[in-house]
Design a protein around this motif. Structure first.
Motif, PDB file in Angstrom:
ATOM      1  N   ILE A  22       0.843  -1.197   0.000  1.00  0.00           N
ATOM      2  CA  ILE A  22       0.000   0.000   0.000  1.00  0.00           C
ATOM      3  C   ILE A  22       0.872   1.239   0.000  1.00  0.00           C
ATOM      4  N   GLN A  23       1.904   1.254   0.820  1.00  0.00           N
ATOM      5  CA  GLN A  23       2.799   2.408   0.866  1.00  0.00           C
ATOM      6  C   GLN A  23       3.512   2.583  -0.474  1.00  0.00           C
ATOM      7  N   LEU A  24       3.890   1.473  -1.093  1.00  0.00           N
ATOM      8  CA  LEU A  24       4.562   1.539  -2.387  1.00  0.00           C
ATOM      9  C   LEU A  24       3.638   2.126  -3.435  1.00  0.00           C
ATOM     10  N   HIS A  25       2.381   1.712  -3.444  1.00  0.00           N
ATOM     11  CA  HIS A  25       1.420   2.258  -4.409  1.00  0.00           C
ATOM     12  C   HIS A  25       1.203   3.749  -4.171  1.00  0.00           C
ATOM     13  N   GLN A  26       1.131   4.147  -2.902  1.00  0.00           N
ATOM     14  CA  GLN A  26       0.959   5.562  -2.589  1.00  0.00           C
ATOM     15  C   GLN A  26       2.154   6.375  -3.063  1.00  0.00           C
ATOM     16  N   LEU A  27       3.349   5.861  -2.846  1.00  0.00           N
ATOM     17  CA  LEU A  27       4.553   6.562  -3.300  1.00  0.00           C
ATOM     18  C   LEU A  27       4.590   6.639  -4.820  1.00  0.00           C
ATOM     19  N   THR A  28       4.185   5.554  -5.470  1.00  0.00           N
ATOM     20  CA  THR A  28       4.163   5.549  -6.936  1.00  0.00           C
ATOM     21  C   THR A  28       3.176   6.586  -7.451  1.00  0.00           C
ATOM     22  N   ARG A  29       1.993   6.650  -6.839  1.00  0.00           N
ATOM     23  CA  ARG A  29       1.000   7.651  -7.247  1.00  0.00           C
ATOM     24  C   ARG A  29       1.522   9.066  -7.015  1.00  0.00           C
ATOM     25  N   ILE A  32       4.040   9.861  -9.716  1.00  0.00           N
ATOM     26  CA  ILE A  32       3.378  10.132 -10.995  1.00  0.00           C
ATOM     27  C   ILE A  32       2.745  11.516 -10.975  1.00  0.00           C
ATOM     28  N   LYS A  33       2.062  11.865  -9.866  1.00  0.00           N
ATOM     29  CA  LYS A  33       1.465  13.194  -9.756  1.00  0.00           C
ATOM     30  C   LYS A  33       2.524  14.277  -9.841  1.00  0.00           C
ATOM     31  N   CYS A  34       3.646  14.045  -9.171  1.00  0.00           N
ATOM     32  CA  CYS A  34       4.743  15.014  -9.175  1.00  0.00           C
ATOM     33  C   CYS A  34       5.284  15.192 -10.591  1.00  0.00           C
ATOM     34  N   GLU A  35       5.461  14.078 -11.306  1.00  0.00           N
ATOM     35  CA  GLU A  35       5.953  14.146 -12.687  1.00  0.00           C
ATOM     36  C   GLU A  35       4.955  14.857 -13.581  1.00  0.00           C
ATOM     37  N   GLU A  36       3.656  14.606 -13.364  1.00  0.00           N
ATOM     38  CA  GLU A  36       2.631  15.292 -14.153  1.00  0.00           C
ATOM     39  C   GLU A  36       2.673  16.793 -13.884  1.00  0.00           C
ATOM     40  N   ILE A  38       5.246  18.532 -12.858  1.00  0.00           N
ATOM     41  CA  ILE A  38       6.468  19.073 -13.466  1.00  0.00           C
ATOM     42  C   ILE A  38       6.260  19.269 -14.963  1.00  0.00           C
ATOM     43  N   GLY A  39       5.614  18.292 -15.609  1.00  0.00           N
ATOM     44  CA  GLY A  39       5.330  18.415 -17.043  1.00  0.00           C
ATOM     45  C   GLY A  39       4.429  19.600 -17.330  1.00  0.00           C
ATOM     46  N   LYS A  40       3.395  19.776 -16.501  1.00  0.00           N
ATOM     47  CA  LYS A  40       2.491  20.913 -16.683  1.00  0.00           C
ATOM     48  C   LYS A  40       3.230  22.221 -16.470  1.00  0.00           C
ATOM     49  N   ASP A  41       4.083  22.276 -15.455  1.00  0.00           N
ATOM     50  CA  ASP A  41       4.855  23.484 -15.185  1.00  0.00           C
ATOM     51  C   ASP A  41       5.779  23.826 -16.349  1.00  0.00           C
ATOM     52  N   MET A  42       6.378  22.794 -16.947  1.00  0.00           N
ATOM     53  CA  MET A  42       7.272  23.028 -18.089  1.00  0.00           C
ATOM     54  C   MET A  42       6.483  23.589 -19.265  1.00  0.00           C
ATOM     55  N   ILE A  43       5.281  23.083 -19.493  1.00  0.00           N
ATOM     56  CA  ILE A  43       4.435  23.584 -20.579  1.00  0.00           C
ATOM     57  C   ILE A  43       4.046  25.024 -20.310  1.00  0.00           C
ATOM     58  N   ILE A  44       3.693  25.318 -19.066  1.00  0.00           N
ATOM     59  CA  ILE A  44       3.319  26.686 -18.704  1.00  0.00           C
ATOM     60  C   ILE A  44       4.499  27.634 -18.916  1.00  0.00           C
ATOM     61  N   LEU A  45       5.698  27.225 -18.507  1.00  0.00           N
ATOM     62  CA  LEU A  45       6.886  28.067 -18.697  1.00  0.00           C
ATOM     63  C   LEU A  45       7.176  28.288 -20.177  1.00  0.00           C
ATOM     64  N   LYS A  46       7.026  27.234 -20.971  1.00  0.00           N
ATOM     65  CA  LYS A  46       7.262  27.362 -22.414  1.00  0.00           C
ATOM     66  C   LYS A  46       6.249  28.318 -23.039  1.00  0.00           C
ATOM     67  N   ASN A  47       4.975  28.190 -22.633  1.00  0.00           N
ATOM     68  CA  ASN A  47       3.944  29.090 -23.149  1.00  0.00           C
ATOM     69  C   ASN A  47       4.198  30.528 -22.719  1.00  0.00           C
ATOM     70  N   LEU A  48       4.646  30.708 -21.487  1.00  0.00           N
ATOM     71  CA  LEU A  48       4.956  32.048 -20.997  1.00  0.00           C
ATOM     72  C   LEU A  48       6.102  32.662 -21.796  1.00  0.00           C
ATOM     73  N   LYS A  49       7.111  31.866 -22.076  1.00  0.00           N
ATOM     74  CA  LYS A  49       8.251  32.341 -22.871  1.00  0.00           C
ATOM     75  C   LYS A  49       7.786  32.757 -24.263  1.00  0.00           C
ATOM     76  N   LEU A  50       6.932  31.948 -24.886  1.00  0.00           N
ATOM     77  CA  LEU A  50       6.408  32.280 -26.218  1.00  0.00           C
ATOM     78  C   LEU A  50       5.529  33.524 -26.171  1.00  0.00           C
ATOM     79  N   TYR A  51       4.758  33.671 -25.112  1.00  0.00           N
ATOM     80  CA  TYR A  51       3.898  34.847 -24.949  1.00  0.00           C
ATOM     81  C   TYR A  51       4.738  36.118 -24.867  1.00  0.00           C
TER      82      TYR A  51
END
Length: 105
Positions: A22-29, A32-36, A38-51
């Motif tokens: 259970i702890q392993l699944h929670q850490l995995t989730r 994954i949330k953290c990686e998601e 980070i990905g969203k933040d990178m997209i936002i930064l890229k869009n801000l740079k283009l703006y």
């Protein structure tokens, strides 16, 4: 009812492994949330740079448009001065040339 020591160990071991899973699944989730995120933040930064880049380009275009307008006015003024130096028949042909030149642009 008699419980052997092996049965107690096995049942305790199973509870611990489930807890670990259970702890392993929670850490995995969480990972994954953290990686998601980070990905969203990178997209936002890229869009801000283009703006910001787009705003800079628009400002530069506006400056160039103003400069082009001033140059066009200066060109008309110079053509007017040149026309004044020629005779009336020459002025007519110069005016026609000017009008034809403006229609081409």
């Amino acid at each position: 009812m008699c419980i052997s020591s092996q049965n107690i160990y096995v049942s305790m071991h199973n509870k611990q492994s489930k807890k670990c899973r259970i702890q392993l699944h929670q850490l995995t989730r969480r990972k994954i949330k953290c990686e998601e995120n980070i990905g969203k933040d990178m997209i936002i930064l890229k869009n801000l740079k283009l703006y910001i880049e787009n705003i800079t380009i628009l400002e530069e275009n506006e400056k160039l448009r103003k400069k082009a307008t001033l140059l066009h006015k200066e060109n008309l003024q110079l053509m007017s001065e040149i026309q004044k130096q020629f005779s009336p028949s020459d002025r007519l042909s110069a005016t026609l040339n000017l009008l034809l030149h403006e229609k081409e642009n």
